[in-house]
Design a protein around this motif. Structure first.
Motif, PDB file in Angstrom:
ATOM      1  N   LEU A  87       0.832  -1.212   0.000  1.00 43.21           N
ATOM      2  CA  LEU A  87       0.000   0.000   0.000  1.00 43.21           C
ATOM      3  C   LEU A  87       0.863   1.256   0.000  1.00 43.21           C
ATOM      4  O   LEU A  87       0.523   2.246  -0.654  1.00 43.21           O
ATOM      5  CB  LEU A  87      -0.965  -0.009   1.188  1.00 43.21           C
ATOM      6  N   ALA A  88       1.985   1.216   0.708  1.00 37.24           N
ATOM      7  CA  ALA A  88       2.888   2.376   0.733  1.00 37.24           C
ATOM      8  C   ALA A  88       3.431   2.658  -0.660  1.00 37.24           C
ATOM      9  O   ALA A  88       3.534   3.821  -1.070  1.00 37.24           O
ATOM     10  CB  ALA A  88       4.030   2.139   1.720  1.00 37.24           C
ATOM     11  N   GLN A  89       3.749   1.626  -1.417  1.00 37.03           N
ATOM     12  CA  GLN A  89       4.245   1.819  -2.781  1.00 37.03           C
ATOM     13  C   GLN A  89       3.153   2.322  -3.716  1.00 37.03           C
ATOM     14  O   GLN A  89       3.436   2.962  -4.726  1.00 37.03           O
ATOM     15  CB  GLN A  89       4.865   0.531  -3.321  1.00 37.03           C
ATOM     16  N   ALA A  90       1.894   2.055  -3.363  1.00 35.59           N
ATOM     17  CA  ALA A  90       0.776   2.501  -4.198  1.00 35.59           C
ATOM     18  C   ALA A  90       0.461   3.976  -3.984  1.00 35.59           C
ATOM     19  O   ALA A  90      -0.206   4.588  -4.806  1.00 35.59           O
ATOM     20  CB  ALA A  90      -0.463   1.662  -3.908  1.00 35.59           C
ATOM     21  N   GLY A  91       0.906   4.550  -2.865  1.00 36.57           N
ATOM     22  CA  GLY A  91       0.613   5.955  -2.581  1.00 36.57           C
ATOM     23  C   GLY A  91      -0.631   6.094  -1.723  1.00 36.57           C
ATOM     24  O   GLY A  91      -0.930   5.236  -0.899  1.00 36.57           O
ATOM     25  N   ALA A  92      -1.371   7.171  -1.944  1.00 35.96           N
ATOM     26  CA  ALA A  92      -2.552   7.463  -1.122  1.00 35.96           C
ATOM     27  C   ALA A  92      -3.608   6.365  -1.266  1.00 35.96           C
ATOM     28  O   ALA A  92      -3.798   5.791  -2.337  1.00 35.96           O
ATOM     29  CB  ALA A  92      -3.138   8.809  -1.511  1.00 35.96           C
ATOM     30  N   VAL A  93      -4.283   6.095  -0.152  1.00 36.59           N
ATOM     31  CA  VAL A  93      -5.346   5.092  -0.109  1.00 36.59           C
ATOM     32  C   VAL A  93      -6.619   5.765   0.381  1.00 36.59           C
ATOM     33  O   VAL A  93      -6.599   6.542   1.333  1.00 36.59           O
ATOM     34  CB  VAL A  93      -4.957   3.923   0.833  1.00 36.59           C
ATOM     35  N   ILE A  94      -7.715   5.470  -0.273  1.00 34.78           N
ATOM     36  CA  ILE A  94      -9.028   5.983   0.103  1.00 34.78           C
ATOM     37  C   ILE A  94      -9.801   4.834   0.743  1.00 34.78           C
ATOM     38  O   ILE A  94      -9.852   3.739   0.179  1.00 34.78           O
ATOM     39  CB  ILE A  94      -9.805   6.473  -1.134  1.00 34.78           C
ATOM     40  N   ALA A  95     -10.427   5.073   1.882  1.00 34.55           N
ATOM     41  CA  ALA A  95     -11.286   4.053   2.484  1.00 34.55           C
ATOM     42  C   ALA A  95     -12.677   4.190   1.861  1.00 34.55           C
ATOM     43  O   ALA A  95     -13.294   5.253   1.914  1.00 34.55           O
ATOM     44  CB  ALA A  95     -11.365   4.236   3.990  1.00 34.55           C
ATOM     45  N   LEU A  96     -13.150   3.112   1.233  1.00 28.53           N
ATOM     46  CA  LEU A  96     -14.501   3.123   0.688  1.00 28.53           C
ATOM     47  C   LEU A  96     -15.513   3.144   1.832  1.00 28.53           C
ATOM     48  O   LEU A  96     -15.152   2.972   2.999  1.00 28.53           O
ATOM     49  CB  LEU A  96     -14.728   1.896  -0.202  1.00 28.53           C
TER      50      LEU A  96
END
Length: 170
Positions: free
Chosen positions: A94-103
């Motif tokens: 997830l850190a490599q993917a960048g920002a995460v949005i919680a659905l």
């Protein structure tokens, strides 16, 4: 009967969108890269994801009952690679993917994805080495640009441009 080698060679000639499937819930948080994703119907809105029964994701997805299909944008080759590397934890992926949005249901959506589809599992069908998870789509986040990451002939290809999903937060 067709050999496994011939079948795999034939499937390499079938262009596919590159997706990251994420799940979170009582069974745990996980994510993996997948190209075996397809729409089923628009009434009700549903799609399918095929997962190998031996993959760690298989039982977590089944037990959580929910998942998010993140359709990767052009240029997210590294994200795809991170989610297909067994040596990385879900937090490292997830850190490599960048920002995460919680659905709305808590499923992790990748902010840089072209599209994120939050699903509730409606049915699981076992076929050979895989299970087909049919998910009813309950939430859609659409990116602001155009472009997708495709996989064809065992290589990534960029289609158009890309923009992050709206509502992204770090």
């Amino acid at each position: 009967m067709v050999s496994q080698q011939d079948f795999r060679r034939a499937m390499a000639a079938l262009p596919a969108a590159v997706n990251v499937i994420t799940t979170d819930g009582g069974a745990g948080r996980h994510g993996m890269t997948a190209t075996a994703v397809c729409s089923v119907t628009d009434e009700p809105a549903s799609l399918l994801v095929c997962i190998n029964k031996n993959a760690r994701m298989h039982d977590l997805l089944r037990d959580n009952g929910r998942f998010c299909v993140n359709v990767l944008a052009a240029g997210q080759d590294g994200v795809s690679g991170a989610f297909s590397t067994r040596d990385l934890s879900i937090d490292e992926r997830l850190a490599q993917a960048g920002a995460v949005i919680a659905l709305d249901d808590g499923q992790p959506a990748l902010a840089g994805a072209q599209v994120a589809l939050g699903c509730r599992i409606a049915q699981v069908i076992a076929v050979g080495t895989h299970s087909i998870f049919i998910g009813e789509v309950e939430q859609v986040l659409i990116g602001q640009g155009v472009g997708a990451l495709a996989y064809y002939e065992r290589a990534y290809h960029h289609l158009g441009g890309a923009a992050p999903l709206s509502g992204a937060r770090a």
